[in-house]
Design a protein around this motif. Structure first.
Motif: not given
Length: 710
Positions: A328-331, A442-447, A323-324, A539-540
């Motif tokens: 993250i800021a747009a969540l 969360v971003v990574m899971f959702e994409r 996630a960029t 990996m993250m």
């Protein structure tokens, strides 16, 4: 004309009678300010599934649809003069959810129910997400049971205090434990006609019907806070929860459980191999010894070569699903899922302040956190210390009843029962994750598609500069988490997880039986089990800092447990090697052999070093005979190649992480290998003498570092 701006004179178009109504700012929030002003309407009351609106005329279809879109309800209309409506709109002003907060004592029952905020655990969260109460108000309201009283009054249901309820009085046989846990209810009394149950909200008909199927009694609900219901369920069903935590995996997937060290077939094969080896050595000693050393040298070379290639794969690996900062800021915090944070604790009173600081530093809405502090029942010091902190409501103490084996995975399984999150992560007591780690996950899971079940963050240490041991340890972690595991991710090979900061989808984790309580590296085992089941781990690019062991005896205990667990895991999945190869493919099977089976190499190191030392000082002909021709060159090359790989990966990993000052210490890493062999032999012996014993790592020894808040 009435001068009170919050009271209007209205006329009912059906009866043509005039009356005075009060405009509540709370009810006004049901319709956005933009809609109110565009249509010049004022919401005034909700009752019996109908919202009452005041307008200059009876609403047309366009206005009716706008109200329905905003509230979910079709309106009934009262009429008022245009100046009355204008004065009310201007006096109340903009009241969109983000404009103001309400004190916890002023909740409007109609408003709460109007918006479908039925489930009490989510009631306060929804209010906070709409901006109607602050985070502080939410905590206050939950502590004072204010939301529960509002709901009870509106639903006309009695309230029960479960905090002092005697579990022995509960008719536990009335509702099976799995059903009670799934429906989130607990039976509290019974008679010939009724079963009285505590629920966090008035049960719908489906819930009542499910219970009545098992009892043939009518259900009578009492309201209780969700946390108290969870706690009482654990007190009532503690034995069953413990059984599930210990034996669920073993009962459902016995071939994936480490509850036995060696299967009958493995014992037979091991004895047979030992007999054949001894017989061969007795008859053909030198050829047998040469073959053994040749196989060992080849295993060394393959292991070193594989890790070098994996490290190279990591250097070119990009975290495509990462996630960029902009993402993250747009969540929207209101849309984030609940996140369960499991923190296993045992004798961790010294680091509790740091633990709370780390959790509170996470950039995630508190109302969406389900932080479970898992404490062993015997550890009264830690339990009392947590209670003394008076933590906010998103923290919950879960006391794990005594049972053997007493391991971290067993505690995590116990804490998993009743977990509220869509995702779950494990942190150790001293962990310091990067603040945006949960949102990044969360971003990574959702994409990602549903095959991605686990996301592993990187681990390293905040006290790397303490001494030589911590510097070596830091380089080892950098090699593993910055090169080896990202390389496995790039190659789509099985990833043995780290002990913390693995973010997992809750549903598949439960489906697979959680963690293995008999495996002392439950993390590595779970990573292999996920891959074997067809799921993926990625990996993250986010780091959690831990505390490195600063004392050699403590380091040896920790390292021996890890190597013992790797051996355990290898033995578990080698019960059926052909099936394992079929499940993960040849490439994955080879990776599994070299990553986990490679832990046995540490046992061979002392023999090679001893033979090399003897040869250097004595030039013994016997040793020359053991390494003839190509075997000698393979072993000699491995001596240099293996050490080169270990040092090179350490230097590359340190540079990749920006730890340039540690480069000179990478040149001394072969000495670190010697320490690993000591730990490996300790773990190997324990594998057969005390396989499930959990060597406790002492935390808080070096917790206070520059920039650390404690």
């Amino acid at each position: 004309m009435n001068q009170d701006p919050y009271r209007l004179v209205v006329r009912d178009p059906a009866s043509r009678q005039e009356s005075m109504v009060t405009v509540s700012p709370t009810v006004m929030r049901m319709v956005p300010d933009r809609v109110r002003r565009e249509h010049r309407i004022v919401p005034v009351e909700y009752r019996d599934g109908m919202i009452t609106m005041i307008g200059e005329r009876i609403g047309d279809e366009y206005t009716d649809n706008a109200v329905a879109d905003a509230t979910g309800f079709r309106p009934r209309w009262l009429l008022a003069a245009p100046e009355e409506i204008a004065r009310a709109l201007n006096a109340v002003g903009p009241t969109d959810p983000t404009d103001e907060s309400l004190n916890g004592a002023t909740f409007d029952a109609d408003y709460l129910l109007d918006h479908g905020l039925a489930r009490l655990p989510r009631l306060g969260e929804e209010l906070a997400s709409r901006g109607l109460i602050t985070e502080e108000d939410l905590g206050e309201a939950l502590e004072e049971h204010a939301l529960l009283r509002v709901l009870a009054e509106r639903q006309r249901l009695p309230v029960i205090d479960l905090s002092e309820f005697d579990p022995a009085k509960a008719p536990v046989d009335a509702i099976p434990e799995p059903l009670a846990r799934r429906l989130h209810c607990v039976p509290i009394a019974i008679d010939e006609e009724y079963l009285f149950v505590a629920v966090p909200d008035a049960p719908d008909r489906a819930l009542a019907e499910e219970i009545e199927e098992h009892t043939n009694l009518k259900v009578r609900p009492f309201l209780a806070p969700a946390g108290e219901i969870d706690a009482l369920l654990r007190r009532i069903h503690g034995a069953e929860y413990t059984r599930v935590a210990l034996f669920d995996l073993m009962e459902r997937f016995p071939e994936s459980s480490a509850h036995i060290v060696l299967s009958s077939a493995q014992k037979t094969a091991l004895v047979l191999a030992g007999v054949l080896l001894l017989a061969a050595a007795a008859v053909f000693f030198m050829p047998t010894a040469i073959a053994v050393f040749a196989i060992a040298s080849l295993a060394y070379t393959l292991n070193s070569g594989y890790k070098l290639l994996t490290g190279f794969a990591a250097l070119e690996h990009h975290y495509d699903q990462d996630a960029t900062p902009e993402e993250i800021a747009a969540l929207d915090d209101r849309e984030l899922p609940i996140y369960t944070v499991l923190v296993p604790l045992f004798r961790e009173a010294a680091v509790l302040h740091q633990l709370v600081n780390s959790v509170e530093s996470l950039d995630y809405p508190r109302r969406k956190l389900d932080v479970r502090l898992l404490c062993e029942e015997e550890d009264t010091e830690t339990i009392d210390a947590i209670k003394a902190l008076d933590l906010p409501p998103h923290f919950e103490i879960i006391v794990v009843p005594p049972s053997q084996p007493q391991t971290k995975p067993k505690a995590c399984n116990f804490g998993l029962l009743g977990a509220k999150g869509k995702y779950v992560v494990i942190y150790d007591a001293e962990d310091r994750p990067e603040p945006d780690q949960l949102k990044k996950a969360v971003v990574m899971f959702e994409r990602s598609d549903d095959s991605v079940v686990c996301i592993q963050a990187k681990l390293n240490f905040f006290n790397q500069e303490t001494n030589l041991l911590t510097r070596w340890f830091c380089l080892e972690y950098a090699t593993l988490y910055d090169l080896i595991l990202p390389g496995l991710d790039a190659k789509n090979d099985p990833i043995p997880l780290g002990g913390t900061s693995n973010h997992i989808r809750l549903a598949p984790l439960v489906e697979l039986g959680g963690w293995d309580p008999f495996n002392v590296t439950e993390d590595a085992d779970l990573g292999i089990r996920l891959h074997k089941a067809g799921y993926r781990t990625i990996m993250m690019d986010s780091t959690t800092l831990e505390e490195a062991n600063t004392k050699l005896p403590s380091w040896v205990r920790q390292r021996s447990r890890w190597i013992k667990g790797y051996m355990q895991t290898w033995l578990v999945y080698m019960r059926h090697p052909i099936r394992m190869m079929r499940d993960v493919g040849f490439k994955g099977f080879l990776s599994f052999q070299l990553m986990l089976g490679g832990s046995f190499i540490f046992l061979i190191n002392p023999f090679f070093w001893a033979l090399t030392t003897i040869f250097v000082f004595t030039q013994a002909g016997l040793i020359q005979d053991l390494f003839p021709g190509w075997i000698y060159f393979l072993a000699a090359a491995q001596l240099f190649f293996g050490n080169f790989v270990f040092m090179y990966l350490g230097m590359a990993a340190g540079a990749r992480r920006g730890y340039h000052g540690l480069a000179p210490y990478a040149l001394m890493l072969p000495l670190y290998w010697g320490l690993m062999s000591i730990a490996a032999w300790k773990g190997f012996v324990q594998l057969f003498t005390n396989p499930f014993y959990w060597e406790k790592t002492e935390h808080g020894v070096d917790i206070a570092q520059p920039g650390t808040s404690v």
